[in-house]
Scaffold this active site. Structure first.
Site, PDB file in Angstrom:
ATOM      1  N   LYS A  85       0.840  -1.197   0.000  1.00  0.00           N
ATOM      2  CA  LYS A  85       0.000   0.000   0.000  1.00  0.00           C
ATOM      3  C   LYS A  85       0.874   1.247   0.000  1.00  0.00           C
ATOM      4  O   LYS A  85       1.929   1.283   0.648  1.00  0.00           O
ATOM      5  CB  LYS A  85      -0.894  -0.038   1.242  1.00  0.00           C
ATOM      6  N   SER A 159      -9.412   0.722   3.145  1.00  0.00           N
ATOM      7  CA  SER A 159      -8.736   1.642   2.254  1.00  0.00           C
ATOM      8  C   SER A 159      -7.644   0.979   1.427  1.00  0.00           C
ATOM      9  O   SER A 159      -7.127   1.559   0.468  1.00  0.00           O
ATOM     10  CB  SER A 159      -8.125   2.785   3.068  1.00  0.00           C
ATOM     11  N   SER A 183      -9.306  -1.882   7.223  1.00  0.00           N
ATOM     12  CA  SER A 183      -8.742  -1.791   5.874  1.00  0.00           C
ATOM     13  C   SER A 183      -7.927  -2.996   5.448  1.00  0.00           C
ATOM     14  O   SER A 183      -7.576  -3.124   4.278  1.00  0.00           O
ATOM     15  CB  SER A 183      -7.877  -0.525   5.762  1.00  0.00           C
TER      16      SER A 183
END
Length: 458
Positions: A85, A159, A183
């Protein structure tokens, strides 16, 4: 609006078993890494990545790992590829949080990433995210939006949207995300894969850009529970340079372990919410039947304290902690911020120091409640998400429906729990449901063992 697309199941072209079988048959680990780099490049316009490692660099790192292996070094992740990420630092790559105007240029990679590379894994790229990691749905980002790997009409979850999709689409073997309120589990649920949220402090967060230093951890996405647990075992451990690292991290079991009891806790049925999604409700019932078939006894407990703890994450003074990282950004770069991300950060300015302390006190009290409620159970079992929305549905109500996605994930961090999400019975539009196994801090191996048995019975 997108035309209806039937869900498809993509083969794990870069999965652990596939890669290792290829190596056993004489495949070149460099070729495996380059195949992943080519898949990532082919998906470069699909909103999954914010940046890719140059192909020549992938080749160089894979060749170096192969040479180490030939020299006799044990590299448990040889032949495997991963992505991370874009709120985790990678030396030589910009960290953008999906907001390019605030790009950082780290000189050092996050410790978790260096440990993975030391074990032979090759990094392929950085994944998209809900901007500043402030959502659970995957639409709070610049175009092109990252889309669900199974059906592009649906949200990918957030996310850590790109991290989940990169694994589900078979681009990389596994990936890392971040998890404050869900997330690391919601994208797994939306895309039919495994999402592992470790106990707080078990994996060093040195090299991460935080939403919350109190609640954040680095989760793992993989296609199978044992694969996610293997990665956890390699990146877990005490880090003396991380003030949030657990001192007992090296003593916590991460491999799937037998359940200490056949008793599992579930929320009281009258407290369960599926927001009108009858398919999700039926899938949860089917998943519980699968557990009963495995010999487990399910006992209802009061879900109210867990709901209260969940509300603390985004409806209390804890929101003010985001200003530690982002206040200057939302002040000086306001026009560059996604409106939904801004709406998630800015309310932190409304709380007082007194309210912050009161929230911390209540959080500690609720941790004690969780300890008492779960003490006699092997785990707490809940749907990972109560439903899944199409992208059009999410954009029609971006704040309300985002909160819905966290119904069964928000409480894990403030109650100091660990969790793992595994795909279950078919739910809405044929997409797989997801079941989360949740345990007290340090019970990472136990919840992984339960999730592994559940997944094996699919």
């Amino acid at each position: 609006m997108l035309d209806k697309v039937a869900p498809t199941v993509r083969p794990p072209r870069s999965g652990f078993a596939t890669a290792r079988a290829a190596l056993a048959d004489g495949a070149d680990p460099v070729a495996l890494a380059l195949d992943a780099a080519d898949r990532a490049q082919a998906a470069a316009g699909d909103g999954i990545f914010t940046a890719l490692v140059p192909r020549a660099e992938v080749e160089r790192k894979a060749a170096a790992a192969a040479a180490r292996a030939r020299a006799g070094e044990a590299l448990p992740l040889l032949g495997l590829t991963f992505s991370v990420k874009d709120n985790l630092h990678v030396a030589g790559m910009a960290t953008t949080l999906n907001c390019p105007v605030v790009a950082m240029a780290p000189q050092e990679s996050a410790l978790a990433i260096t440990r993975l590379e030391a074990a032979g894994a090759v990094l392929i790229g950085k994944n998209t995210l809900d901007q500043f990691a402030t959502g659970l749905n995957g639409t709070r980002s610049p175009e092109p939006l990252c889309r669900n790997a199974l059906d592009p009409a649906f949200i990918p979850g957030g996310s850590s949207s790109g991290s989940g999709v990169a694994v589900a689409a078979g681009i990389v073997s596994f990936s890392l995300g971040s998890d404050t309120g869900g997330s690391g589990r919601v994208p797994a649920a939306c895309n039919g894969i495994v999402g592992l949220r470790p106990s707080l402090g078990l994996v060093s967060t040195r090299g991460a850009v935080y939403n919350s230093r109190l609640l954040d951890c680095i989760p793992i996405f993989a296609t199978h529970v044992e694969d996610a647990s293997e990665i956890l075992g390699l990146i877990a451990g005490h880090d003396p340079l991380d003030p949030w690292s657990r001192r007992d991290a090296d003593a916590i079991g991460t491999a799937p372990a037998p359940a200490p009891s056949s008793r599992l806790a579930v929320p009281r049925k009258d407290q369960m919410r599926f927001f009108g999604d009858a398919d999700a409700e039926a899938a949860f019932a089917a998943n519980l039947d699968r557990l009963r078939g495995l010999g487990f006894t399910l006992e209802e407990i009061d879900f109210a304290p867990f709901e209260e703890a969940g509300r603390l994450v985004f409806q209390s003074a804890l929101v003010a902690e985001r200003l530690v990282e982002y206040e200057e950004i939302i002040t000086t770069q306001r026009d560059a911020i996604h409106p939904a991300a801004l709406a998630a950060i800015e309310p932190g300015r409304c709380y007082s120091a007194k309210q912050a302390f009161e929230t911390l006190y209540r959080m500690r009290e609720l941790q004690r409640v969780a300890e008492g409620a779960l003490a006699d159970f092997a785990a707490f079992v809940v749907p990972t998400v109560p439903t899944i929305y199409t992208i059009d549905e999410m954009l029609a109500d971006p704040m309300g429906r985002n909160s819905v996605m966290g119904t069964y994930t928000y409480f894990v961090a403030p109650m100091d729990l660990c969790a793992i999400a595994a795909p279950g019975a078919p739910a809405r539009a044929g997409l797989p449901s997801s079941l989360s196994f949740i345990g007290l801090a340090g019970q990472d191996g136990v919840v992984a063992g339960l999730a592994r048995e559940f997944q094996r019975q699919a």
